[in-house]
Design a protein around this motif. Structure first.
Motif: not given
Length: 406
Positions: A146-150, A183-193
């Motif tokens: 919930d925190f990351w989504s918000n 959350v990033c996968k569900d929302q199809q957001r790119s997450l990069r290290t």
């Protein structure tokens, strides 16, 4: 107020000059020990930190920190508040708060920047400074997703020029990391290290005595015993350990003086070389000691400190914050002698691990502490359309650059 502030404050749900409608929370609002102050309704709130009534917020903030799924003393009120006072007196940093079911369940400092690693790349990020060694938000257990989504949704609709959200010094594993990835996968957001480090960690089922035997060779242990004996020939040695607030002001003064006499003082990088860092150190150490969140460890020679270590206690973990030693006695390795004594943390049933907060490949602690904690710097795509496309391109480039430096 800047244009960025106007955008960010637009979403706030509170009233009044200090950002809180009522300084008193009623008992029936409490739930699981982390009630939200009256005036902060359920939802995500963003306010400049200096417009919040921090004195009223502090007990709720502290109780959140006490039950956070990932402990982080650097975002607890007794540390973050003096840091903001020292390094952001103008109030450009926002405090982002998540309230759910009348509970304060998430908190993180956030800011916007026009540059990224000396490049003109506007971005928003979790706010950090040179004396903060972990960037994980304070989030109540079970509220990570919930925190990351918000947080991400709020970034989508604010700061239109910001190309991505940067998350510095995040633990690579744990509930927060897993929730962010999902959350990033569900929302199809790119997450990069974009950067990763492995820093020394103390975490073992061995006793302190056994750990010393296994971490150091017989030859090294013999040499350290010889050095300790020679050091003792100069006068009486005493190891002093404290977790209360007794004589903390004297301890702070001794630490600052000891550090300033060494190379940091010569290079003007000691805590006392800058009034802002000295203020932070004094305030944080004093508050942590009074709360029982600090262990002070000192090796003294004839009553004079020759090596000192401040360790923050958080949940079932600990964080080595600052250490100093007398460089005139370097031939006796007083700093190493102190770290050998510090291994007694392994015999404390209330502590499961201790984060060194040290740089990767640290010349001293890496040879004593054998475990490692993986820390990552990540960036997340935000916004829509061209904004997201450009941000994702920069993130991908940064990830590639880091992979080339490994």
């Amino acid at each position: 107020m800047t244009r960025a502030h106007r955008e960010m404050v637009r979403d706030r749900r509170v009233v009044g000059p200090m950002g809180l409608a009522d300084p008193v929370a009623t008992a029936d609002r409490a739930h699981d020990g982390v009630a939200a102050p009256v005036g902060l309704r359920d939802g995500f709130h963003a306010l400049p930190w200096n417009r919040l009534d921090l004195a009223t917020l502090q007990p709720y903030w502290q109780r959140l920190a006490d039950c956070a799924s990932t402990p982080n003393p650097f975002f607890e009120p007794w540390y973050l508040r003096p840091a903001l006072e020292a390094f952001d007196p103008g109030g450009s940093v926002m405090l982002l708060l998540l309230v759910a079911d009348a509970k304060l369940v998430g908190l993180v400092p956030h800011h916007q920047a026009n540059s990224y690693h000396a490049r003109s790349i506007p971005n928003c990020a979790i706010w950090m400074h040179h004396n903060a060694f972990l960037g994980s938000p304070l989030v109540g257990a079970g509220h990570e997703a919930d925190f990351w989504s918000n947080y991400l949704a709020w970034c989508d609709r604010t700061g239109a020029r910001m190309l991505f959200l940067h998350l510095p010094q995040q633990p690579k594993y744990g509930e927060l990391a897993a929730a962010l990835d999902k959350v990033c996968k569900d929302q199809q957001r790119s997450l990069r290290t974009v950067m990763e480090q492995r820093r020394a960690l103390l975490s073992s089922d061995l006793t302190a005595a056994r750990y010393r035997e296994e971490a150091l060779t017989a030859k090294k242990r013999k040499e350290l015993r010889r050095q300790y004996k020679r050091l003792g020939e100069l006068g009486a040695l005493e190891l002093v350990r404290s977790r209360d607030g007794a004589q903390v002001d004297r301890w702070i003064a001794d630490f600052l003086a000891l550090e300033a006499r060494g190379w940091k003082g010569n290079e003007s990088s000691a805590l006392s070389s800058n009034p802002e860092t000295e203020h932070l150190f004094r305030s944080a150490i004093e508050s942590a000691a009074q709360m029982g969140r600090l262990e002070r460890l000192s090796l003294t020679l004839e009553g004079r400190p020759i090596a000192m270590l401040a360790t923050f206690l958080a949940g079932r973990g600990a964080f080595s914050f600052k250490t100093a030693y007398d460089e005139d006695l370097a031939r006796f390795s007083p700093g190493v002698q102190l770290q050998l004594a510090n291994l007694d943390l392994l015999d404390d049933p209330a502590i499961d691990w201790c984060d060194s907060c040290a740089a990767q490949d640290h010349a001293m602690i890496d040879h004593i502490w054998r475990e490692r904690r993986e820390i990552v710097w990540q960036s997340v795509a935000i916004g829509r359309g061209p904004r997201r496309w450009v941000g994702e391109a920069w993130m991908k480039l940064e990830e590639w650059r880091w992979s080339r430096r490994k």
